[in-house]
Design a protein around this motif. Structure first.
Motif, PDB file in Angstrom:
ATOM      1  N   MET A   1      15.248  -9.280   5.675  1.00 43.17           N
ATOM      2  CA  MET A   1      13.838  -8.694   4.651  1.00 43.17           C
ATOM      3  C   MET A   1      14.511  -6.674   4.271  1.00 43.17           C
ATOM      4  O   MET A   1      14.564  -6.584   5.417  1.00 43.17           O
ATOM      5  N   ALA A   2      14.338  -7.031   2.993  1.00 42.48           N
ATOM      6  CA  ALA A   2      14.730  -5.509   2.580  1.00 42.48           C
ATOM      7  C   ALA A   2      13.469  -5.201   1.471  1.00 42.48           C
ATOM      8  O   ALA A   2      12.595  -6.191   1.177  1.00 42.48           O
ATOM      9  N   HIS A   3      12.860  -4.709   1.592  1.00 42.82           N
ATOM     10  CA  HIS A   3      11.694  -3.521   0.789  1.00 42.82           C
ATOM     11  C   HIS A   3      11.433  -2.244  -0.698  1.00 42.82           C
ATOM     12  O   HIS A   3      12.466  -2.114   0.025  1.00 42.82           O
ATOM     13  N   GLY A   4      11.680  -2.667  -1.921  1.00 41.02           N
ATOM     14  CA  GLY A   4      11.323  -2.093  -2.539  1.00 41.02           C
ATOM     15  C   GLY A   4      10.410  -1.421  -3.873  1.00 41.02           C
ATOM     16  O   GLY A   4       9.556  -2.087  -3.023  1.00 41.02           O
ATOM     17  N   SER A   5      10.684  -0.803  -3.801  1.00 42.45           N
ATOM     18  CA  SER A   5       9.829  -0.505  -5.747  1.00 42.45           C
ATOM     19  C   SER A   5      10.192  -1.297  -6.366  1.00 42.45           C
ATOM     20  O   SER A   5       8.729  -1.496  -7.497  1.00 42.45           O
ATOM     21  N   SER A   6      10.722  -2.168  -6.166  1.00 40.60           N
ATOM     22  CA  SER A   6      11.542  -3.088  -7.188  1.00 40.60           C
ATOM     23  C   SER A   6      12.745  -4.018  -7.137  1.00 40.60           C
ATOM     24  O   SER A   6      13.253  -3.679  -6.066  1.00 40.60           O
ATOM     25  N   ARG A   7      12.940  -4.653  -7.803  1.00 40.77           N
ATOM     26  CA  ARG A   7      13.667  -6.321  -7.245  1.00 40.77           C
ATOM     27  C   ARG A   7      15.575  -5.612  -7.854  1.00 40.77           C
ATOM     28  O   ARG A   7      15.787  -5.516  -6.819  1.00 40.77           O
ATOM     29  N   ALA A   9       1.218  -1.150  -0.164  1.00 38.99           N
ATOM     30  CA  ALA A   9       0.116  -0.093   0.072  1.00 38.99           C
ATOM     31  C   ALA A   9       0.995   1.140   0.109  1.00 38.99           C
ATOM     32  O   ALA A   9       0.607   2.291  -0.388  1.00 38.99           O
ATOM     33  N   ILE A  10       2.294   0.970   0.896  1.00 38.06           N
ATOM     34  CA  ILE A  10       2.845   2.737   0.338  1.00 38.06           C
ATOM     35  C   ILE A  10       3.583   2.408  -0.857  1.00 38.06           C
ATOM     36  O   ILE A  10       4.774   2.878  -0.619  1.00 38.06           O
ATOM     37  N   GLY A  11       3.518   1.482  -1.706  1.00 38.95           N
ATOM     38  CA  GLY A  11       4.521   1.626  -2.450  1.00 38.95           C
ATOM     39  C   GLY A  11       5.973   0.513  -3.010  1.00 38.95           C
ATOM     40  O   GLY A  11       6.856   0.234  -3.812  1.00 38.95           O
ATOM     41  N   TYR A  12       6.334  -0.355  -1.851  1.00 40.86           N
ATOM     42  CA  TYR A  12       6.457  -1.274  -2.108  1.00 40.86           C
ATOM     43  C   TYR A  12       6.351  -2.565  -1.903  1.00 40.86           C
ATOM     44  O   TYR A  12       6.078  -3.086  -1.717  1.00 40.86           O
ATOM     45  N   THR A  13       6.137  -3.039  -3.265  1.00 37.31           N
ATOM     46  CA  THR A  13       5.744  -4.289  -4.121  1.00 37.31           C
ATOM     47  C   THR A  13       7.219  -4.648  -4.527  1.00 37.31           C
ATOM     48  O   THR A  13       6.527  -6.243  -4.341  1.00 37.31           O
ATOM     49  N   ALA A  14       7.909  -4.937  -4.269  1.00 43.35           N
ATOM     50  CA  ALA A  14       8.992  -6.015  -3.915  1.00 43.35           C
ATOM     51  C   ALA A  14       9.701  -6.096  -2.495  1.00 43.35           C
ATOM     52  O   ALA A  14      10.125  -4.835  -1.976  1.00 43.35           O
ATOM     53  N   ASN A  15       9.558  -7.351  -2.496  1.00 45.54           N
ATOM     54  CA  ASN A  15       9.671  -7.330  -1.183  1.00 45.54           C
ATOM     55  C   ASN A  15      11.183  -9.062  -0.793  1.00 45.54           C
ATOM     56  O   ASN A  15      10.404  -9.837  -1.917  1.00 45.54           O
ATOM     57  N   GLY A  16      12.120  -8.323  -0.770  1.00 44.94           N
ATOM     58  CA  GLY A  16      13.135  -9.757  -0.585  1.00 44.94           C
ATOM     59  C   GLY A  16      14.144 -10.363   0.676  1.00 44.94           C
ATOM     60  O   GLY A  16      14.040  -9.109   1.717  1.00 44.94           O
ATOM     61  N   MET A  17      12.940 -11.470   0.765  1.00 45.28           N
ATOM     62  CA  MET A  17      14.125 -12.280   2.337  1.00 45.28           C
ATOM     63  C   MET A  17      15.962 -12.337   1.914  1.00 45.28           C
ATOM     64  O   MET A  17      15.527 -13.174   1.661  1.00 45.28           O
ATOM     65  N   SER A  18      16.953 -11.929   2.661  1.00 44.66           N
ATOM     66  CA  SER A  18      18.042 -11.850   1.919  1.00 44.66           C
ATOM     67  C   SER A  18      18.349 -12.906   2.554  1.00 44.66           C
ATOM     68  O   SER A  18      18.229 -13.030   3.964  1.00 44.66           O
ATOM     69  N   VAL A  19      19.161 -14.039   2.612  1.00 42.67           N
ATOM     70  CA  VAL A  19      20.060 -14.971   3.419  1.00 42.67           C
ATOM     71  C   VAL A  19      21.202 -15.403   2.748  1.00 42.67           C
ATOM     72  O   VAL A  19      21.993 -15.149   2.159  1.00 42.67           O
ATOM     73  N   TRP A  20      21.758 -15.011   4.463  1.00 43.45           N
ATOM     74  CA  TRP A  20      23.099 -15.111   4.744  1.00 43.45           C
ATOM     75  C   TRP A  20      23.824 -16.245   5.355  1.00 43.45           C
ATOM     76  O   TRP A  20      23.101 -16.848   6.030  1.00 43.45           O
ATOM     77  N   ASP A  21      25.259 -16.701   4.219  1.00 42.80           N
ATOM     78  CA  ASP A  21      25.686 -17.550   5.178  1.00 42.80           C
ATOM     79  C   ASP A  21      26.699 -16.514   6.475  1.00 42.80           C
ATOM     80  O   ASP A  21      27.875 -15.991   4.849  1.00 42.80           O
ATOM     81  N   VAL A  22      27.570 -16.719   6.926  1.00 39.10           N
ATOM     82  CA  VAL A  22      28.013 -15.686   8.340  1.00 39.10           C
ATOM     83  C   VAL A  22      28.748 -17.160   8.951  1.00 39.10           C
ATOM     84  O   VAL A  22      27.737 -17.896   9.651  1.00 39.10           O
TER      85      VAL A  22
END
Length: 164
Positions: free
Chosen positions: A119-125, A68-81
């Motif tokens: 988790m990161a959100h953005g208006s595009s991938r 609803a606030i314009g963040y239509t791309a949602n990416g869960m980044s997963v990390w090996d640390v």
């Protein structure tokens, strides 16, 4: 709920029931809750604070609808640390203004080597991928691998609910 985390009174239970679907979307939500429950806004806040301190409730926060606030791309980044640094690195990643949540999860070797999620959100991938690159730069040599899992549909988010 164990006895150490049990609600103190029927009023606390009523307050939890009144707020578990969210605070009223009005300028003075605690006053409205107080009127609904027959107590003051100050008592509403004191009871919520007490329940937070005792672990009966975990947090009071905003859960935005990112779409609803314009963040239509949602990416869960997963990390090996490195496991011995996961808490420190998670705190650094979680402090980034574009990371909405960050947490440690166990690896499931050999298929799943990742132990840190953000988790990161953005208006595009592309925007999300640029943010993930910032995380990779922050991690530097501690990043042994990562991936990004993009949302494909919206799921209804709700917390634990207690019955009437």
């Amino acid at each position: 709920m164990n006895s150490a985390n049990a609600v103190d009174s029927e009023m606390d239970r009523r307050l939890v029931l009144a707020t578990q679907g969210g605070l009223p979307l009005v300028p003075r939500p605690y006053e409205q809750l107080g009127e609904q429950l027959g107590i003051s806004a100050a008592e509403v806040m004191a009871r919520l604070t007490h329940m937070l301190e005792r672990g009966i409730i975990r947090r009071i926060g905003v859960v935005p609808n990112h779409y609803a606030i314009g963040y239509t791309a949602n990416g869960m980044s997963v990390w090996d640390v490195p496991d011995e640094r996961v808490d420190e690195l998670g705190q650094r990643i979680g402090a980034l203004d574009f990371v909405t949540h960050c947490y440690h999860r166990p690896r499931r070797l050999p298929e799943w080597p990742y132990n840190l999620f953000a988790m990161a959100h953005g208006s595009s991938r592309e925007e999300v991928l640029a943010k993930v690159e910032q995380i990779a730069e922050l991690l530097g040599a501690d990043c042994r691998g990562y991936d990004v899992l993009f949302s494909t549909k919206i799921l209804k988010k709700t917390g634990l609910r207690i019955g009437v």
